[in-house]
Motif scaffolding. Structure first.
Motif, mmCIF file in Angstrom:
data_model
loop_
_atom_site.group_PDB
_atom_site.id
_atom_site.type_symbol
_atom_site.label_atom_id
_atom_site.label_comp_id
_atom_site.label_asym_id
_atom_site.label_seq_id
_atom_site.Cartn_x
_atom_site.Cartn_y
_atom_site.Cartn_z
ATOM 1 N N CYS A 81 45.924 72.220 71.838
ATOM 2 C CA CYS A 81 45.650 72.580 70.441
ATOM 3 C C CYS A 81 46.755 73.463 69.856
ATOM 4 C CB CYS A 81 44.274 73.227 70.300
ATOM 5 S SG CYS A 81 44.143 74.758 71.210
ATOM 6 N N HIS A 82 47.586 74.030 70.728
ATOM 7 C CA HIS A 82 48.644 74.929 70.244
ATOM 8 C C HIS A 82 49.940 74.181 69.927
ATOM 9 C CE1 HIS A 82 49.462 74.177 74.445
ATOM 10 N NE2 HIS A 82 50.725 74.413 74.144
ATOM 11 N N LEU A 83 49.998 72.897 70.225
ATOM 12 C CA LEU A 83 51.262 72.158 70.047
ATOM 13 C C LEU A 83 51.682 72.141 68.584
ATOM 14 C CD1 LEU A 83 50.716 69.031 72.339
ATOM 15 C CD2 LEU A 83 52.145 71.046 72.815
ATOM 16 N N ASP A 84 52.990 72.055 68.373
ATOM 17 C CA ASP A 84 53.499 71.914 67.008
ATOM 18 C C ASP A 84 53.006 70.600 66.427
ATOM 19 O OD1 ASP A 84 54.809 74.287 67.030
ATOM 20 O OD2 ASP A 84 56.735 73.441 67.650
ATOM 21 N N ALA A 85 52.757 70.613 65.134
ATOM 22 C CA ALA A 85 52.220 69.417 64.481
ATOM 23 C C ALA A 85 52.699 69.365 63.040
ATOM 24 C CB ALA A 85 50.701 69.439 64.539
ATOM 25 N N ASP A 86 52.445 68.247 62.406
ATOM 26 C CA ASP A 86 52.751 68.070 60.988
ATOM 27 C C ASP A 86 52.172 69.239 60.198
ATOM 28 O OD1 ASP A 86 52.868 67.351 58.326
ATOM 29 O OD2 ASP A 86 52.066 65.326 58.624
ATOM 30 N N PRO A 87 53.021 69.967 59.457
ATOM 31 C CA PRO A 87 52.526 71.107 58.669
ATOM 32 C C PRO A 87 51.485 70.690 57.628
ATOM 33 C CG PRO A 87 54.833 70.613 58.143
ATOM 34 C CD PRO A 87 54.473 69.809 59.346
ATOM 35 N N ALA A 88 51.490 69.433 57.239
ATOM 36 C CA ALA A 88 50.506 68.965 56.248
ATOM 37 C C ALA A 88 49.152 68.655 56.888
ATOM 38 C CB ALA A 88 51.035 67.732 55.531
ATOM 39 N N GLY A 89 49.071 68.810 58.212
ATOM 40 C CA GLY A 89 47.791 68.580 58.881
ATOM 41 C C GLY A 89 47.684 67.181 59.459
ATOM 42 N N LEU A 90 46.593 66.968 60.196
ATOM 43 C CA LEU A 90 46.395 65.705 60.914
ATOM 44 C C LEU A 90 45.032 65.112 60.545
ATOM 45 C CD1 LEU A 90 47.743 67.101 64.310
ATOM 46 C CD2 LEU A 90 48.976 65.556 62.775
ATOM 47 N N ARG A 91 44.810 65.089 59.258
ATOM 48 C CA ARG A 91 43.523 64.723 58.679
ATOM 49 C C ARG A 91 43.078 63.316 59.067
ATOM 50 N NH1 ARG A 91 42.667 62.536 53.575
ATOM 51 N NH2 ARG A 91 44.892 62.446 53.110
ATOM 52 N N HIS A 92 43.991 62.358 59.014
ATOM 53 C CA HIS A 92 43.593 60.980 59.315
ATOM 54 C C HIS A 92 43.233 60.807 60.786
ATOM 55 C CE1 HIS A 92 44.427 59.719 55.298
ATOM 56 N NE2 HIS A 92 45.704 60.040 55.386
ATOM 57 N N SER A 93 43.953 61.520 61.653
ATOM 58 C CA SER A 93 43.623 61.463 63.082
ATOM 59 C C SER A 93 42.233 62.037 63.311
ATOM 60 C CB SER A 93 44.642 62.253 63.906
ATOM 61 O OG SER A 93 45.936 61.721 63.734
ATOM 62 N N GLU A 94 41.951 63.157 62.644
ATOM 63 C CA GLU A 94 40.637 63.795 62.809
ATOM 64 C C GLU A 94 39.521 62.869 62.330
ATOM 65 O OE1 GLU A 94 41.328 67.408 60.624
ATOM 66 O OE2 GLU A 94 42.794 68.068 62.130
ATOM 67 N N ASN A 95 39.732 62.271 61.168
ATOM 68 C CA ASN A 95 38.710 61.385 60.624
ATOM 69 C C ASN A 95 38.520 60.154 61.513
ATOM 70 O OD1 ASN A 95 36.882 60.342 58.556
ATOM 71 N ND2 ASN A 95 38.498 58.818 58.268
ATOM 72 N N HIS A 96 39.637 59.629 61.987
ATOM 73 C CA HIS A 96 39.552 58.440 62.833
ATOM 74 C C HIS A 96 38.794 58.750 64.129
ATOM 75 C CE1 HIS A 96 40.746 54.477 64.321
ATOM 76 N NE2 HIS A 96 40.982 55.061 65.482
ATOM 77 N N ALA A 97 39.158 59.865 64.761
ATOM 78 C CA ALA A 97 38.510 60.228 66.031
ATOM 79 C C ALA A 97 37.005 60.432 65.837
ATOM 80 C CB ALA A 97 39.155 61.489 66.600
ATOM 81 N N ALA A 98 36.620 60.886 64.658
ATOM 82 C CA ALA A 98 35.199 61.166 64.402
ATOM 83 C C ALA A 98 34.407 59.904 64.082
ATOM 84 C CB ALA A 98 35.080 62.167 63.254
ATOM 85 N N THR A 99 35.089 58.814 63.754
ATOM 86 C CA THR A 99 34.358 57.630 63.286
ATOM 87 C C THR A 99 34.649 56.343 64.073
ATOM 88 O OG1 THR A 99 36.115 57.219 61.661
ATOM 89 C CG2 THR A 99 34.211 58.487 60.899
ATOM 90 N N CYS A 100 35.670 56.347 64.931
ATOM 91 C CA CYS A 100 36.082 55.089 65.570
ATOM 92 C C CYS A 100 35.117 54.665 66.681
ATOM 93 C CB CYS A 100 37.500 55.213 66.131
ATOM 94 S SG CYS A 100 37.686 56.409 67.456
ATOM 95 N N LEU A 101 34.974 53.378 66.815
ATOM 96 C CA LEU A 101 34.114 52.835 67.866
ATOM 97 C C LEU A 101 34.712 51.515 68.359
ATOM 98 C CD1 LEU A 101 31.393 53.409 69.296
ATOM 99 C CD2 LEU A 101 30.339 51.821 67.680
ATOM 100 N N SER A 102 34.886 51.415 69.687
ATOM 101 C CA SER A 102 35.447 50.191 70.268
ATOM 102 C C SER A 102 34.300 49.266 70.664
ATOM 103 C CB SER A 102 36.273 50.527 71.506
ATOM 104 O OG SER A 102 37.200 51.546 71.215
ATOM 105 N N ILE A 103 34.342 48.043 70.142
ATOM 106 C CA ILE A 103 33.297 47.075 70.459
ATOM 107 C C ILE A 103 33.854 46.077 71.485
ATOM 108 C CG2 ILE A 103 32.108 47.412 68.260
ATOM 109 C CD1 ILE A 103 33.428 44.841 67.255
ATOM 110 N N PRO A 104 33.000 45.336 72.165
ATOM 111 C CA PRO A 104 33.492 44.474 73.258
ATOM 112 C C PRO A 104 34.589 43.503 72.814
ATOM 113 C CG PRO A 104 31.098 44.604 73.313
ATOM 114 C CD PRO A 104 31.535 45.275 72.042
ATOM 115 N N CYS A 105 35.657 43.453 73.588
ATOM 116 C CA CYS A 105 36.753 42.519 73.311
ATOM 117 C C CYS A 105 37.501 42.275 74.609
ATOM 118 C CB CYS A 105 37.696 43.098 72.253
ATOM 119 S SG CYS A 105 39.038 41.978 71.804
#
Ligand SMILES: *Cc1c(COP(=O)(O)O)cnc(C)c1O
Length: 362
Positions: free
Chosen positions: A318-342
């Motif tokens: 959590c301490h790593l350097d990151a985009d100063p504008a934030g990582l909003r899309h990653s956060e949203n994706h992680a909160a909503t993504c679901l892998s279905i059988p493939c």
């Protein structure tokens, strides 16, 4: 579609024959099976060299180290990836810098990567997440413009193509995993890196084998990370089927794209060309993920989350350097993504059952 029942039988027989061949040979580490597989994999990816290593994470670390990326060097990568991607950068002694993804395809966002650049940026580690390769001409010029190394994490993207070229061959090196569940999987751990540079390939071969140049003469501090003969022999047998299995994954994805219709289940944007995606995973998004998972469970359909936490929400990173504008899309994706059988063994009927279950989500 038969679900490859006959093929599975033939494949199993070939695999058992391969195992017997290795056991009888008495040669278990860095013998002819590995050499042969390396040749086949390099040819398959239309790369000059392939170097078999112990696993996908080591393939990334060895690629970075062979390229001279280490202490003081920053490597930009995505916050939405397997932990191993970032761990490999850390193990190489370099500094990961986390950029955000684009919402529509969950791949590294060039504008975010741009904001992560510093004078210490040495390279970009692209992850072809879920099996989808980004428009690589764009990343090629990005790296050329900023004088950066381009390294590809292809652990999920065996044989994905962009503009007629295979994943792993766009930059200095590409790293593959043959973990059992990957599109090309062994019966244990395995990995490889591909490169067009003779020098990088030779250095990777030394690094995987204690850093020795000639037997018992050590010129660098290497690892013990070798693809073993048994895994290489199995991979040779399975490689015969990879193309057919990839084709089937694409058919399944096409059924999902035409069949899933639900106001609260979102699909990632379809790739512009079929060759761009090998559907290691088929991922949907849903704000009400927990309830959707329970619904699928009731329908006896397995689902899982790749990944529940973006890298910057893991305690250790959590301490790593990151985009100063934030990582909003990653956060949203992680909160909503679901892998279905493939997976290639799925029959059309099973795919339709998944579609019906999703579409009937209340
Ligand atoms: C699986 C995976 C790895 C690690 O590969 P291993 O063989 O398990 O070490 C790295 N990156 C990504 C994106 C992966 O999916």
């Amino acid at each position: 579609m038969t679900g490859f029942a006959k093929e599975a039988d033939t494949l199993l027989r070939n695999e058992l024959a391969a195992c017997e061949r290795v056991i009888r040979s008495g040669s278990y580490i860095l013998g002819s099976e590995v050499e042969h597989f390396e040749q086949l994999w390099a040819e398959r990816c239309r790369s000059r060299y392939a170097v078999g290593v112990g696993n996908g994470m080591d393939a990334i670390e060895i690629a970075l180290r062979a390229l001279g990326v280490g202490a003081g060097d920053e490597v930009i990568t995505t916050a939405m990836t397997a932990f191993a991607t970032v761990l490999a950068i850390l193990r190489a002694g370099a500094t990961p810098v986390l950029a955000d993804i684009s919402a529509n395809d969950a791949l590294l966002d060039p504008e975010s990567a741009q904001r992560c650049l510093t004078p210490r940026t040495k390279g970009i580690l692209l992850v072809h997440l879920y099996g989808r390769i980004a428009p690589m001409n764009q990343w090629r010029s990005f790296c050329d413009e900023h004088n950066l190394l381009l390294i590809e994490d292809c652990a999920q993207s065996h044989l994905a193509m962009c503009d007629g070229k295979f994943a792993g061959t766009f930059g200095a090196a590409g790293a593959f995993s043959f973990y059992p569940t990957k599109n090309l999987g062994a019966v244990g751990d395995g990995g490889a890196l591909v490169t067009n540079s003779e020098e990088i390939a030779a250095k990777a071969k030394r690094l995987r084998h204690y850093g020795q140049s000639v037997r018992y003469y050590h010129t660098e501090l290497g690892l013990n990370s070798r693809l073993d003969e048994l895994q290489a022999a199995i991979l040779r047998a399975r490689l015969d089927w990879l193309e057919q299995f990839t084709k089937r994954r694409r058919e399944i994805a096409a059924l999902y794209y035409s069949g899933i219709r639900h106001p609260r289940i979102e699909l990632l944007v379809q790739p512009s060309s079929q060759e761009n995606h090998v559907y290691h995973l088929f991922v949907v998004r849903c704000e009400d993920r927990q309830r959707l998972m329970s619904h699928l469970e009731v329908c006896r359909i397995a689902s899982s989350i790749h990944y529940p936490l973006p890298i910057h929400e893991q305690e250790l990173t959590c301490h790593l350097d990151a985009d100063p504008a934030g990582l909003r899309h990653s956060e949203n994706h992680a909160a909503t993504c679901l892998s279905i059988p493939c997976h290639p063994q799925m029959k059309d009927g099973e795919v339709n059952r998944v579609i019906d279950a999703l579409n009937s989500f209340a």
